[in-house]
Design a protein around this motif. Structure first.
Motif, PDB file in Angstrom:
ATOM      1  N   UNK A  12     -17.183   1.099 -44.719  1.00  0.00           N
ATOM      2  CA  UNK A  12     -15.866   1.737 -44.570  1.00  0.00           C
ATOM      3  C   UNK A  12     -14.975   1.450 -45.774  1.00  0.00           C
ATOM      4  N   UNK A  13     -14.938   0.201 -46.235  1.00  0.00           N
ATOM      5  CA  UNK A  13     -14.185  -0.130 -47.429  1.00  0.00           C
ATOM      6  C   UNK A  13     -12.742   0.340 -47.385  1.00  0.00           C
ATOM      7  N   UNK A  14     -12.200   0.595 -48.558  1.00  0.00           N
ATOM      8  CA  UNK A  14     -10.823   1.072 -48.709  1.00  0.00           C
ATOM      9  C   UNK A  14     -10.821   2.190 -49.728  1.00  0.00           C
ATOM     10  N   UNK A  15     -10.185   3.272 -49.413  1.00  0.00           N
ATOM     11  CA  UNK A  15     -10.152   4.397 -50.341  1.00  0.00           C
ATOM     12  C   UNK A  15      -9.169   4.123 -51.476  1.00  0.00           C
ATOM     13  N   UNK A  16      -9.455   4.692 -52.632  1.00  0.00           N
ATOM     14  CA  UNK A  16      -8.535   4.559 -53.759  1.00  0.00           C
ATOM     15  C   UNK A  16      -7.206   5.234 -53.448  1.00  0.00           C
ATOM     16  N   UNK A  17      -7.250   6.291 -52.660  1.00  0.00           N
ATOM     17  CA  UNK A  17      -6.010   6.968 -52.264  1.00  0.00           C
ATOM     18  C   UNK A  17      -5.095   5.996 -51.519  1.00  0.00           C
ATOM     19  N   UNK A  18      -5.675   5.230 -50.602  1.00  0.00           N
ATOM     20  CA  UNK A  18      -4.879   4.260 -49.851  1.00  0.00           C
ATOM     21  C   UNK A  18      -4.324   3.176 -50.767  1.00  0.00           C
ATOM     22  N   UNK A  19      -5.149   2.678 -51.682  1.00  0.00           N
ATOM     23  CA  UNK A  19      -4.683   1.626 -52.577  1.00  0.00           C
ATOM     24  C   UNK A  19      -3.544   2.112 -53.461  1.00  0.00           C
ATOM     25  N   UNK A  20      -3.672   3.314 -54.001  1.00  0.00           N
ATOM     26  CA  UNK A  20      -2.617   3.843 -54.869  1.00  0.00           C
ATOM     27  C   UNK A  20      -1.303   4.013 -54.118  1.00  0.00           C
ATOM     28  N   UNK A  21      -1.381   4.207 -52.803  1.00  0.00           N
ATOM     29  CA  UNK A  21      -0.178   4.371 -51.998  1.00  0.00           C
ATOM     30  C   UNK A  21       0.493   3.067 -51.636  1.00  0.00           C
ATOM     31  N   UNK A  22      -0.069   1.945 -52.085  1.00  0.00           N
ATOM     32  CA  UNK A  22       0.512   0.638 -51.793  1.00  0.00           C
ATOM     33  C   UNK A  22       1.867   0.478 -52.489  1.00  0.00           C
ATOM     34  N   UNK A  23       2.729  -0.328 -51.901  1.00  0.00           N
ATOM     35  CA  UNK A  23       4.033  -0.618 -52.518  1.00  0.00           C
ATOM     36  C   UNK A  23       3.964  -1.850 -53.410  1.00  0.00           C
ATOM     37  N   UNK A  24       2.794  -2.469 -53.503  1.00  0.00           N
ATOM     38  CA  UNK A  24       2.591  -3.665 -54.322  1.00  0.00           C
ATOM     39  C   UNK A  24       2.075  -3.244 -55.696  1.00  0.00           C
ATOM     40  N   UNK A  25       2.946  -3.302 -56.700  1.00  0.00           N
ATOM     41  CA  UNK A  25       2.597  -2.823 -58.040  1.00  0.00           C
ATOM     42  C   UNK A  25       1.434  -3.613 -58.632  1.00  0.00           C
ATOM     43  N   UNK A  26       1.380  -4.917 -58.373  1.00  0.00           N
ATOM     44  CA  UNK A  26       0.289  -5.728 -58.913  1.00  0.00           C
ATOM     45  C   UNK A  26      -1.050  -5.326 -58.298  1.00  0.00           C
ATOM     46  N   UNK A  27      -1.046  -5.046 -57.012  1.00  0.00           N
ATOM     47  CA  UNK A  27      -2.264  -4.615 -56.335  1.00  0.00           C
ATOM     48  C   UNK A  27      -2.749  -3.283 -56.894  1.00  0.00           C
ATOM     49  N   UNK A  39      -2.124  -2.091 -59.854  1.00  0.00           N
ATOM     50  CA  UNK A  39      -2.600  -2.290 -61.225  1.00  0.00           C
ATOM     51  C   UNK A  39      -4.009  -2.858 -61.233  1.00  0.00           C
ATOM     52  N   UNK A  40      -4.300  -3.792 -60.346  1.00  0.00           N
ATOM     53  CA  UNK A  40      -5.666  -4.326 -60.262  1.00  0.00           C
ATOM     54  C   UNK A  40      -6.653  -3.221 -59.890  1.00  0.00           C
ATOM     55  N   UNK A  41      -6.213  -2.337 -58.996  1.00  0.00           N
ATOM     56  CA  UNK A  41      -7.086  -1.247 -58.562  1.00  0.00           C
ATOM     57  C   UNK A  41      -7.403  -0.271 -59.682  1.00  0.00           C
ATOM     58  N   UNK A  42      -6.388   0.156 -60.440  1.00  0.00           N
ATOM     59  CA  UNK A  42      -6.643   1.129 -61.509  1.00  0.00           C
ATOM     60  C   UNK A  42      -7.407   0.475 -62.660  1.00  0.00           C
ATOM     61  N   UNK A  43      -7.205  -0.824 -62.873  1.00  0.00           N
ATOM     62  CA  UNK A  43      -7.990  -1.530 -63.891  1.00  0.00           C
ATOM     63  C   UNK A  43      -9.459  -1.565 -63.498  1.00  0.00           C
ATOM     64  N   UNK A  44      -9.714  -1.837 -62.212  1.00  0.00           N
ATOM     65  CA  UNK A  44     -11.100  -1.835 -61.723  1.00  0.00           C
ATOM     66  C   UNK A  44     -11.708  -0.450 -61.854  1.00  0.00           C
ATOM     67  N   UNK A  45     -10.906   0.570 -61.635  1.00  0.00           N
ATOM     68  CA  UNK A  45     -11.336   1.963 -61.793  1.00  0.00           C
ATOM     69  C   UNK A  45     -11.776   2.218 -63.234  1.00  0.00           C
ATOM     70  N   UNK A  46     -10.928   1.813 -64.188  1.00  0.00           N
ATOM     71  CA  UNK A  46     -11.265   1.987 -65.595  1.00  0.00           C
ATOM     72  C   UNK A  46     -12.513   1.222 -65.994  1.00  0.00           C
ATOM     73  N   UNK A  47     -12.657  -0.005 -65.479  1.00  0.00           N
ATOM     74  CA  UNK A  47     -13.843  -0.796 -65.781  1.00  0.00           C
ATOM     75  C   UNK A  47     -15.106  -0.124 -65.236  1.00  0.00           C
ATOM     76  N   UNK A  48     -15.013   0.390 -64.004  1.00  0.00           N
ATOM     77  CA  UNK A  48     -16.178   1.040 -63.393  1.00  0.00           C
ATOM     78  C   UNK A  48     -16.592   2.278 -64.184  1.00  0.00           C
TER      79      UNK A  48
END
Length: 381
Positions: free
Chosen positions: A114-129, A131-140
């Motif tokens: 099930x994991x977590x969708x990138x759409x859900x992560x991007x909708x977070x109000x935590x800017x640091x979270x 940023x970690x998500x989009x960095x992981x996206x770029x790395x992948x």
């Protein structure tokens, strides 16, 4: 997800059991289907494995295409998953292919959970979270591109071999048969029509920039494998990191098209609280990707890379505009496709901002500003 039962699902399960049985050499039974959605052309379900003769996981994901889907599209997805599955474990961009059959139009994949969708992560109000998500996206993205550099001939072989499985007649696949590339070419061909419709003139060289970006589908110095739609809707985050899904239009293209696609599509998913961090998030995604591929492509200058990404992004924004103005009513499910005029306006504004920030784009920065204004009048008066 809801457990479902209807004739279509029953037939999909039976087809999946058939292709798994051929792989295992013994019967395999699936049960408890859960609807994971689909594109309208396809049915995607999660199912439990009741008999496990080949050490399958407890669940698998089955994707089945309807009879109206071109055989070439099914073949491309099978070949793409075969290619990606053959990569080293740490470089696989998404689920592994367990079994497939072109004639049955069925693929059986490992279940990413099930994991977590990138759409859900991007909708977070935590800017640091975020940023970690989009960095992981770029790395992948970078890991996928780095691992597939130089693999285009292998991919072509898989396209041919996959079309011959089970005696099926191979569909003719060409390098330009990547779906979204053809859509992009059609949008540039309609350049004069679009400008006339929204009553705007763009600076000299604007069309040439879009035309040059089309070459990235068939040429380019950084050719690597791409699932095509690497937008947030097709990304799942699980214990293994960022996972890309949906390889219907898998192809070798210039890798900067993927980076530009991500940059063009993710801002629309940001929460209001994080939207102001967009420039830093774009930089984080690009830097993470560059960190993975730079050892392989050290010859490109930062400015040259930024210019190429800007041009590719301009093409994606243009294509999304073309779809909306033309009232596209096809079953596109690409993250780039939107029916919200405000999203397209924002994409043009973000493009202009990126050009100014990196001092690239030349006269197309002014073109982006003119497009934004003309479209605002066209849609909202």
């Amino acid at each position: 997800m809801t457990v479902i039962a209807d004739d279509r699902i029953t037939s999909v399960l039976e087809a999946a059991e058939g292709v798994l049985a051929k792989r295992a050499g013994t019967s395999v039974q699936l049960d408890g289907p859960e609807d994971l959605g689909g594109t309208g052309r396809s049915t995607v379900i999660r199912a439990r494995v009741l008999d496990n003769p080949v050490s399958l996981d407890r669940t698998v994901v089955v994707k089945a295409f309807d009879e109206h889907t071109p055989a070439s599209q099914v073949l491309r997805e099978i070949a793409s998953y075969r290619y990606a599955t053959a990569l080293p474990t740490q470089s696989r961009p998404g689920p592994q292919l367990l079994a497939s059959e072109l004639e049955a139009r069925v693929l059986v994949l490992t279940d990413l959970g099930h994991g977590r969708s990138m759409v859900e992560l991007l909708g977070s109000t935590d800017a640091d979270e975020v940023k970690r998500g989009v960095s992981a996206w770029g790395q992948a993205l970078g890991r996928m591109h780095a691992a597939t550099l130089g693999g285009e001939d292998d991919f072509r072989v898989l396209l041919r071999v996959s079309g011959k499985d089970r005696g099926a007649k191979a569909s003719r696949i060409t390098a330009s048969d990547g779906g979204i590339g053809e859509e992009a070419a059609a949008s540039v061909a309609a350049y004069d029509e679009i400008l006339s419709r929204i009553d705007v003139e763009l600076p000299d060289g604007s069309r040439e920039l879009l035309t040059s970006s089309l070459e990235l589908f068939d040429e380019g110095d950084f050719r690597a494998f791409s699932p095509a739609d690497v937008g947030p809707e097709n990304i799942l985050l699980n214990g293994d990191g960022v996972q890309f899904m949906d390889y219907e239009w898998g192809e070798f293209r210039d890798a900067t098209l993927d980076v530009a696609y991500a940059l063009a599509t993710f801002p629309a998913r940001l929460s209001v609280d994080v939207l102001g961090e967009r420039p830093d998030l774009e930089t984080a995604l690009g830097d993470a990707w560059r960190g993975e591929v730079n050892p392989l492509w050290p010859s490109i200058s930062d400015r040259g890379l930024a210019q190429q990404i800007f041009a590719a992004r301009a093409l994606w924004v243009w294509l999304s505009t073309y779809w909306l103005i033309r009232g596209d009513s096809s079953d596109h499910d690409w993250a780039l496709h939107t029916t919200d005029a405000r999203v397209v306006l924002s994409r043009w504004a973000d493009l202009a901002d990126a050009g100014e920030a990196y001092e690239v784009g030349g006269a197309f920065i002014e073109a982006a500003d003119r497009m934004q204004e003309a479209l605002r009048i066209y849609w909202f008066g």
